[in-house]
Scaffold this motif. Structure first.
Motif: not given
Length: 721
Positions: A441-442, A444-445, A448, A463, A472, A477, A479-480, A496
């Motif tokens: 998660g960190c 992906v953040t 983004t 991604l 996930l 995440c 903002d993805l 997603c």
């Protein structure tokens, strides 16, 4: 938990360790029925066994001087057997054939390494030079030229899978101590090549693999008594440079001072693997064992000593292990139960209950909190005594040179794109991460955030790989999907929507609006997963026609002609049988992802009211098309993966009509659609009403028949009016 159950001997082996007169077992493959297996010698003979009866059903041999050079397989589509004699000669026969010298024979132009037979995809032939062909293509022209894919490399292992309707073959090669991985999609003839990350002082001894969520998980048994996991994406890699596959430690084959020197491994389920090898303890003689390991809890579940020795080969079919033990082929049944901590400590109340979701709500990943270490963030999630006690016992004191995840990401803030992505890949591939999901998660953040600050930067492939191979959620995440909407990355949004269980209704609506606004011409140029529509919309690259199966279900033919008398828009895709799909297959697949997404009606309805009228009509027309397609089938279920259900279609139609009822009534182009929908629903109500009458009549007849004397013989003609 896993356990080994009863064992028995399937057959005796020859003096050289094989069935009959051969020199050992070449392989064991599944037979035409679930209880059948095919054994192939390292010589001249192939034997079909019925496992439960422990007896051979057929045995075939080539002539003296000839040799079967790769395992015999069964063509599950034709119930024929396929063998390769002397590297180049194909032999195909049936159960009733006795003499292999008189069966079908075809000589190929190159040496064959192995044939893999898939239950729904037919046999696939892998040549020693790395080329791949289906058996049907080879039989059309046996002497066709076979290209050389690998140069000075030796194939070490291969396996085949089905990805939807697509056969996929993976094989590994070795050259000068380096190992390479090839992934071949047979129908599209696309080949991906990767290099396996080199490791000093150890090398891979055995491989196995499984396919899940558009990615291949490759497990490698190394000579340093460890099992490593490698994730291989199935999407096409357009980069020219050779990609290096990073690996992560899955399991260390040691327990209480004993080390297992493995020779073979197989995957049992998502949490268990079996390893055959020699268990050695310092000062004691090593003993060959069959072991089952839990990869989730890193524990040895069970083992069985094999004092008579083995050949190092292990096969697994239908919850049974097959391996040589001394001079016999032994079968051991096993069972694997739900892998959970509750099961491990005996607190599992219901073994049939679904697994607890692996998704976590992770709302502490903002920019201002990236400097907090992962352990500190973990304490925010849970402050239970169990967590505090385990952290006290297992977490070492922080070393001055050890960086937390947040500190590492802050240090990479100004790094170059290449260095930035390389560090993130290494971070995800580390074998010992306290909370891997939170770390991802960190990552992906961080990606983004860089996309927001640098408009030209967008690592689409990176991604996609993370979303397709990791568990996930939207909250991990947040903002993805917003960045994907800004970049109009339709494929990532579709994935997603299919995988995230907690997408806010605002984002779902934004995806719907984007999908409806994109033109079909633009959609032909982008990648979209068509699994949800390919089974009921046949895609032709030239005219994009939609062909559907005609199923009679009692509708009035005149009424159906009346329903389809309305004019169809130019963008509709007509079919030969009179049905019309208002959108192309790409847009249909994207809309299906929205229909399948979880939502709350209370929160979604206000957003739907903002949908432009023309888009609302188009979406309603597509929902109507799906409703008609579902009603054609008796079981009211659309074929395919991720296809909408009749309940989902009805719910979305009601939502759309609630949000736009006044607009629908006023729009001229919507009036005919509403009229047709009304007629169709009315016909459905009449049809099911008649079915109810028939059901009541049959129930009454059944009651009357029970009252009659069953000993009398009579012929009765019943007329239902």
């Amino acid at each position: 938990m896993a356990a080994l159950c009863e064992s028995f001997t399937l057959c005796g082996l020859g003096p050289s360790g094989g069935v009959g007169l051969g020199g050992g077992l070449l392989a064991l493959e599944p037979g035409p029925d679930p209880d059948h297996v095919l054994l192939t010698d390292r010589g001249r003979t192939a034997t079909l066994f019925k496992v439960s009866d422990q007896k051979p059903l057929g045995c075939w041999s080539v002539k003296h001087g000839q040799m079967i050079t790769c395992p015999v397989v069964c063509n599950f589509e034709t119930h024929e057997y396929v063998a390769v004699q002397d590297d180049k000669v194909l032999r195909i026969w049936k159960n009733e054939d006795v003499n292999l010298d008189k069966v079908f024979k075809a000589t190929l132009s190159a040496d064959v390494y192995r044939i893999h037979s898939l239950p729904s995809g037919g046999p696939v032939v892998l040549f020693r030079a790395g080329a791949v062909r289906t058996l049907d293509v080879l039989l059309e022209a046996p002497q066709q030229e076979i290209e050389s894919v690998i140069s000075d490399e030796v194939i070490k292992w291969s396996e085949a899978f089905m990805e939807g309707q697509q056969p996929v073959l993976i094989f590994t090669t070795e050259k000068d101590g380096n190992f390479f991985v090839y992934v071949q999609k047979v129908k599209t003839n696309s080949l991906q090549k990767y290099k396996l990350e080199h490791q000093e002082l150890s090398k891979p001894l055995n491989f196995t693999a499984c396919i899940k969520n558009t990615s291949i998980t490759l497990l490698c048994l190394y000579s340093n008594d460890s099992v490593y996991k490698v994730l291989i994406p199935l999407q096409q890699n357009n980069e020219d440079e050779e990609q290096i596959l990073s690996k992560s430690l899955l399991l260390k084959l040691s327990v209480s001072g004993s080390v297992l020197k493995g020779t073979s491994l197989v995957v049992l389920d998502k949490d268990h693997i079996a390893v055959l090898g020699s268990l050695s303890t310092s000062g004691e003689e090593s003993k060959e064992c069959l072991t089952i390991w839990n990869t989730k809890f890193q524990t040895l579940q069970t083992s069985k000593e094999l004092p008579l020795g083995t050949s190092g080969q292990l096969w697994c079919y239908e919850e049974k292990f097959f391996f040589t033990h001394g001079k016999v082929l032994t079968v051991i049944m096993y069972k694997c139960e739900t892998s959970s901590l509750a099961a491990a400590v005996g607190k599992l109340k219901d073994s049939q209950s679904p697994d607890v979701s692996s998704f976590v709500n992770w709302n502490t990943l903002g920019d201002e909190e990236l400097d907090v270490s992962l352990q500190s963030q973990q304490s925010i999630k849970s402050e239970s005594k169990m967590t505090l006690r385990s952290r006290k016992n297992t977490v070492p004191k922080a070393q001055p040179d050890t960086l937390s995840v947040g500190q590492l990401l802050l240090n990479l803030k100004d790094a170059s794109t290449t260095a930035f992505e390389d560090e993130l890949r290494q971070l995800m591939s580390k074998p010992q991460v306290p909370d891997l999901q939170a770390t991802i998660g960190c990552v992906v953040t961080a990606l983004t955030n860089r996309c927001k600050t640098n408009q030209k930067y967008y690592p689409q492939n990176f991604l996609l790989q993370i979303v397709q191979t990791r568990d996930l959620s939207y909250s991990l995440c947040p903002d993805l999907m917003a960045v994907a909407l800004e970049k109009k990355d339709l494929y990532l949004l579709q994935i997603c929507l299919q995988q995230f269980p907690d997408i806010p209704e605002k984002i779902t609506y934004a995806c719907l609006k984007l999908f409806l606004s994109i033109s079909d011409a633009y959609l032909h140029t982008v990648d979209v997963d068509l699994e949800s529509v390919i089974c009921y919309i046949d895609i032709d690259s030239n005219n994009k026609e939609v062909k559907t199966e005609i199923v009679e279900n009692g509708f009035n033919a005149e009424l159906e002609r009346d329903m389809w008398a309305a004019k169809v828009p130019e963008e509709s895709h007509s079919t030969a049988d009179g049905d019309f799909c208002p959108v192309g297959p790409q847009k249909a697949a994207l809309l299906n992802a929205v229909i399948n997404a979880a939502y709350s009606e209370t929160f979604l309805l206000p957003h739907l009211k903002n949908l432009p009228a023309q888009q609302a009509v188009l979406f309603l027309r597509y929902l109507y098309y799906l409703y008609v397609k579902c009603s054609e089938k008796i079981n009211t279920t659309l074929p395919g993966i991720h296809s909408p259900t009749i309940s989902q279609i009805m719910d979305w139609m009601c939502l759309l009509l609630d949000a736009h009822f006044t607009v629908m009534v006023m729009l001229p182009e919507a009036k005919e659609l509403l009229s047709n929908l009304h007629k169709f629903v009315r016909a459905q109500v009449r049809f099911y009403s008649e079915l109810n009458k028939i059901e009541e009549s049959l129930r009454e007849l059944q009651r009357l028949n029970h009252q009659k004397d069953s000993q009398t013989y009579s012929i009765e003609v019943l007329e239902l009016i």
